[in-house]
Design a protein around this motif. Structure first.
Motif, PDB file in Angstrom:
ATOM      1  N   LYS A 181      -9.528  22.061   0.358  1.00 30.97           N
ATOM      2  CA  LYS A 181      -9.746  21.602  -1.015  1.00 30.97           C
ATOM      3  C   LYS A 181     -10.559  20.314  -1.072  1.00 30.97           C
ATOM      4  CE  LYS A 181      -5.292  23.466  -2.600  1.00 30.97           C
ATOM      5  NZ  LYS A 181      -3.952  23.090  -3.141  1.00 30.97           N
ATOM      6  N   ALA A 182     -10.706  19.641   0.062  1.00 35.46           N
ATOM      7  CA  ALA A 182     -11.424  18.364   0.097  1.00 35.46           C
ATOM      8  C   ALA A 182     -12.088  18.202   1.454  1.00 35.46           C
ATOM      9  CB  ALA A 182     -10.458  17.201  -0.159  1.00 35.46           C
ATOM     10  N   ASP A 183     -13.145  17.418   1.470  1.00 38.65           N
ATOM     11  CA  ASP A 183     -13.800  17.061   2.729  1.00 38.65           C
ATOM     12  C   ASP A 183     -13.118  15.834   3.325  1.00 38.65           C
ATOM     13  OD1 ASP A 183     -15.722  19.095   2.458  1.00 38.65           O
ATOM     14  OD2 ASP A 183     -16.997  17.801   1.226  1.00 38.65           O
ATOM     15  N   TYR A 215       0.814  -1.212   0.000  1.00 36.66           N
ATOM     16  CA  TYR A 215       0.000   0.000   0.000  1.00 36.66           C
ATOM     17  C   TYR A 215       0.854   1.272   0.000  1.00 36.66           C
ATOM     18  CZ  TYR A 215      -4.106  -2.900   0.717  1.00 36.66           C
ATOM     19  OH  TYR A 215      -5.104  -3.821   0.547  1.00 36.66           O
ATOM     20  N   LYS A 216       2.031   1.172  -0.553  1.00 39.07           N
ATOM     21  CA  LYS A 216       2.932   2.321  -0.585  1.00 39.07           C
ATOM     22  C   LYS A 216       2.292   3.536  -1.250  1.00 39.07           C
ATOM     23  CE  LYS A 216       7.767   3.412  -1.643  1.00 39.07           C
ATOM     24  NZ  LYS A 216       9.046   2.845  -2.162  1.00 39.07           N
ATOM     25  N   GLU A 217       1.693   3.318  -2.410  1.00 39.20           N
ATOM     26  CA  GLU A 217       1.050   4.419  -3.132  1.00 39.20           C
ATOM     27  C   GLU A 217      -0.188   4.911  -2.397  1.00 39.20           C
ATOM     28  OE1 GLU A 217      -0.521   5.555  -7.646  1.00 39.20           O
ATOM     29  OE2 GLU A 217       0.094   3.491  -7.175  1.00 39.20           O
ATOM     30  N   ALA A 218      -0.929   3.992  -1.795  1.00 45.22           N
ATOM     31  CA  ALA A 218      -2.143   4.372  -1.063  1.00 45.22           C
ATOM     32  C   ALA A 218      -1.810   5.286   0.109  1.00 45.22           C
ATOM     33  CB  ALA A 218      -2.871   3.128  -0.571  1.00 45.22           C
ATOM     34  N   TYR A 219      -0.751   4.971   0.853  1.00 44.54           N
ATOM     35  CA  TYR A 219      -0.366   5.806   1.991  1.00 44.54           C
ATOM     36  C   TYR A 219       0.037   7.209   1.522  1.00 44.54           C
ATOM     37  CZ  TYR A 219      -0.416   1.858   5.237  1.00 44.54           C
ATOM     38  OH  TYR A 219      -0.796   0.800   6.026  1.00 44.54           O
ATOM     39  N   ARG A 220       0.721   7.289   0.406  1.00 40.03           N
ATOM     40  CA  ARG A 220       1.108   8.603  -0.130  1.00 40.03           C
ATOM     41  C   ARG A 220      -0.124   9.389  -0.574  1.00 40.03           C
ATOM     42  NH1 ARG A 220       6.347   6.767  -3.829  1.00 40.03           N
ATOM     43  NH2 ARG A 220       7.810   6.464  -2.078  1.00 40.03           N
ATOM     44  N   ASN A 221      -1.044   8.716  -1.239  1.00 40.75           N
ATOM     45  CA  ASN A 221      -2.278   9.376  -1.678  1.00 40.75           C
ATOM     46  C   ASN A 221      -3.100   9.857  -0.483  1.00 40.75           C
ATOM     47  OD1 ASN A 221      -1.582   8.796  -4.322  1.00 40.75           O
ATOM     48  ND2 ASN A 221      -2.893   6.992  -4.461  1.00 40.75           N
ATOM     49  N   GLU A 222      -3.107   9.056   0.578  1.00 38.71           N
ATOM     50  CA  GLU A 222      -3.863   9.396   1.782  1.00 38.71           C
ATOM     51  C   GLU A 222      -3.314  10.666   2.427  1.00 38.71           C
ATOM     52  OE1 GLU A 222      -5.563   6.598   5.278  1.00 38.71           O
ATOM     53  OE2 GLU A 222      -3.370   6.712   5.166  1.00 38.71           O
ATOM     54  N   LEU A 223      -1.997  10.767   2.544  1.00 40.35           N
ATOM     55  CA  LEU A 223      -1.384  11.976   3.108  1.00 40.35           C
ATOM     56  C   LEU A 223      -1.693  13.184   2.241  1.00 40.35           C
ATOM     57  CD1 LEU A 223       0.484  13.500   5.058  1.00 40.35           C
ATOM     58  CD2 LEU A 223       2.421  12.764   3.627  1.00 40.35           C
ATOM     59  N   ASP A 224      -1.611  13.015   0.945  1.00 45.34           N
ATOM     60  CA  ASP A 224      -1.906  14.108   0.032  1.00 45.34           C
ATOM     61  C   ASP A 224      -3.343  14.593   0.223  1.00 45.34           C
ATOM     62  OD1 ASP A 224      -0.632  15.655  -2.122  1.00 45.34           O
ATOM     63  OD2 ASP A 224      -2.229  14.860  -3.370  1.00 45.34           O
ATOM     64  N   ASN A 225      -4.260  13.659   0.392  1.00 50.22           N
ATOM     65  CA  ASN A 225      -5.661  14.006   0.619  1.00 50.22           C
ATOM     66  C   ASN A 225      -5.840  14.740   1.947  1.00 50.22           C
ATOM     67  OD1 ASN A 225      -8.506  12.713   1.912  1.00 50.22           O
ATOM     68  ND2 ASN A 225      -8.670  13.613  -0.121  1.00 50.22           N
ATOM     69  N   PHE A 226      -5.132  14.290   2.993  1.00 50.67           N
ATOM     70  CA  PHE A 226      -5.236  14.955   4.289  1.00 50.67           C
ATOM     71  C   PHE A 226      -4.772  16.407   4.189  1.00 50.67           C
ATOM     72  CE2 PHE A 226      -3.199  15.915   8.500  1.00 50.67           C
ATOM     73  CZ  PHE A 226      -4.386  16.080   9.205  1.00 50.67           C
ATOM     74  N   LEU A 227      -3.709  16.649   3.461  1.00 48.73           N
ATOM     75  CA  LEU A 227      -3.232  18.025   3.282  1.00 48.73           C
ATOM     76  C   LEU A 227      -4.244  18.844   2.485  1.00 48.73           C
ATOM     77  CD1 LEU A 227       0.535  17.255   2.615  1.00 48.73           C
ATOM     78  CD2 LEU A 227      -0.494  18.100   4.722  1.00 48.73           C
ATOM     79  N   ASP A 228      -4.918  18.221   1.529  1.00 50.82           N
ATOM     80  CA  ASP A 228      -6.001  18.906   0.815  1.00 50.82           C
ATOM     81  C   ASP A 228      -7.124  19.287   1.778  1.00 50.82           C
ATOM     82  OD1 ASP A 228      -4.776  18.772  -1.652  1.00 50.82           O
ATOM     83  OD2 ASP A 228      -5.887  17.006  -2.322  1.00 50.82           O
ATOM     84  N   VAL A 229      -7.420  18.405   2.729  1.00 47.52           N
ATOM     85  CA  VAL A 229      -8.443  18.704   3.736  1.00 47.52           C
ATOM     86  C   VAL A 229      -8.014  19.920   4.559  1.00 47.52           C
ATOM     87  CG1 VAL A 229      -9.555  17.870   5.851  1.00 47.52           C
ATOM     88  CG2 VAL A 229      -9.349  16.356   3.864  1.00 47.52           C
ATOM     89  N   LEU A 230      -6.745  19.962   4.964  1.00 47.94           N
ATOM     90  CA  LEU A 230      -6.253  21.103   5.745  1.00 47.94           C
ATOM     91  C   LEU A 230      -6.382  22.408   4.971  1.00 47.94           C
ATOM     92  CD1 LEU A 230      -2.984  19.751   7.449  1.00 47.94           C
ATOM     93  CD2 LEU A 230      -5.307  19.869   8.377  1.00 47.94           C
ATOM     94  N   GLU A 231      -6.244  22.331   3.659  1.00 46.02           N
ATOM     95  CA  GLU A 231      -6.305  23.527   2.814  1.00 46.02           C
ATOM     96  C   GLU A 231      -7.726  23.836   2.348  1.00 46.02           C
ATOM     97  OE1 GLU A 231      -3.486  22.942  -0.322  1.00 46.02           O
ATOM     98  OE2 GLU A 231      -1.789  22.759   1.060  1.00 46.02           O
TER      99      GLU A 231
END
Length: 356
Positions: free
Chosen positions: A307-309, A289-305
């Protein structure tokens, strides 16, 4: 040509650098929008070595748990990433929210329905995101399968099934604090099946066994089969094992009136062999799940900004926990269990309504 401004870097605290914490540390270190400010870890030497490997030894302060307040009150810290032992999650989530920080927490955010509900209510009061990590939702193949199901590619869904067999066998120290196989392992598959279908089961049945004596001594199991029946008529099937000698085995299948969709194991090589000597499968979850973990962090940062729920809502976290409890009840009482028997706080929306 004007040069675009550098990305905003969000100040983060990482609490715990065990198996999953080490993965998040590496991903945070590499992300252009993240800035790791502190690591809270009782094993200071281990944390320091991981930071050295990531080239962050001069940028990040390592704190023991007793000194963690320093990190939580730092105004440059925007969010806390919690990767500690299961039983400590609630404490750190509450402390983070009370300190005015956003929270990224490995599942579960708490071990009881009442505490889960209370923490999400507190996050709402503080107007801070509480992000419970279910990384499989960010695996590209699983996401594509779900989208195809929503588009009607298989027609009416008849059966959805998952297979999750762990590798390597977890340490007894980990298992003794993991909250049990139903809430540690099965929750991932429960979430995946319900997220894919967009509905919750009405009934569940689970059969389980313990093949390893040391696991039995923990009053836990190491092999589980779960059947879930949904209001739509769909049947969910989950096959779980704590140990597959041939590698990390994670598959998902949806069968319907118009066909079938499958996600097979991504292989490290095209050579196929199943046995103890070698395997083409990934050895364990960090690489699978290497790519999944990276995508998850990216999404969390989008939430902070903004840009995403938050992708996994409090209602979903609560329902997945309730379903896992129903499955464990089914195993222990050897009977079909209605979800209503364990649902203490009713979620009013389905998974599809909450996540689109």
């Amino acid at each position: 040509m004007s040069v675009p401004p550098p990305p905003v870097r969000h100040g983060l605290v990482l609490v715990g650098v065990g198996r999953i914490g080490a993965i998040h540390l590496e991903n945070i270190a590499r992300h252009p929008r993240a800035r790791l400010k502190y690591v809270v870890e009782r094993d200071v030497g281990k944390a320091a070595e991981l930071l050295r490997v990531c080239g962050l030894e001069d940028e990040v302060q390592v704190l023991e748990d007793v000194a963690a307040t320093t990190a939580f009150i730092d105004s440059s810290v925007e969010a806390v990433v919690i990767c500690t032992l299961t039983g400590t999650h609630e404490k750190y989530v509450r402390h983070s929210l009370n300190s005015g920080k956003a929270v990224f927490c490995e599942k579960p955010v708490a071990t009881t329905a009442e505490c889960i509900t209370a923490l999400y209510a507190e996050a709402l009061r503080k107007k801070k995101p509480l992000y419970c990590a279910f990384q499989r939702r960010f695996d590209p193949a699983f996401r594509e399968l779900r989208e195809r199901v929503k588009e009607g590619a298989v027609g009416t869904v008849h059966v959805v099934k998952s297979c999750s067999r762990d590798s390597p066998f977890p340490s007894i120290d980990f298992l003794s604090t993991s909250s049990g196989m139903f809430h540690d392992c099965a929750v991932h598959d429960i979430d995946m099946l319900c997220w894919t279908l967009g509905e919750w089961p009405e009934t569940v049945y689970a059969a389980a066994h313990t093949f390893k004596r040391e696991v039995a001594q923990l009053d836990d199991v190491d092999t589980i089969a779960i059947t879930m029946k949904f209001a739509s008529g769909a049947i969910g099937v989950i096959d779980l094992s704590r140990h597959a000698v041939y590698g990390y085995d994670q598959r998902l299948e949806v069968f319907g009136s118009n066909g079938m969709l499958q996600v097979e194991n991504p292989l490290q090589t095209s050579l196929a062999y199943q046995g103890k000597a070698a395997s083409s499968l990934h050895h364990s979850f960090p690489t699978r799940y290497k790519e999944a973990y990276r995508n998850e962090l990216d999404n969390f940062l989008d939430v902070l900004e903004g840009k995403a729920d938050v992708p996994v809502t409090g209602a979903e976290v609560l329902m997945v926990s309730n379903i896992a409890s129903a499955c464990e009840m089914s195993h222990r009482q050897q009977r079909v269990v209605l979800l209503s028997e364990v649902t203490k706080v009713k979620a009013t929306r389905t998974a599809s309504e909450e996540t689109g």
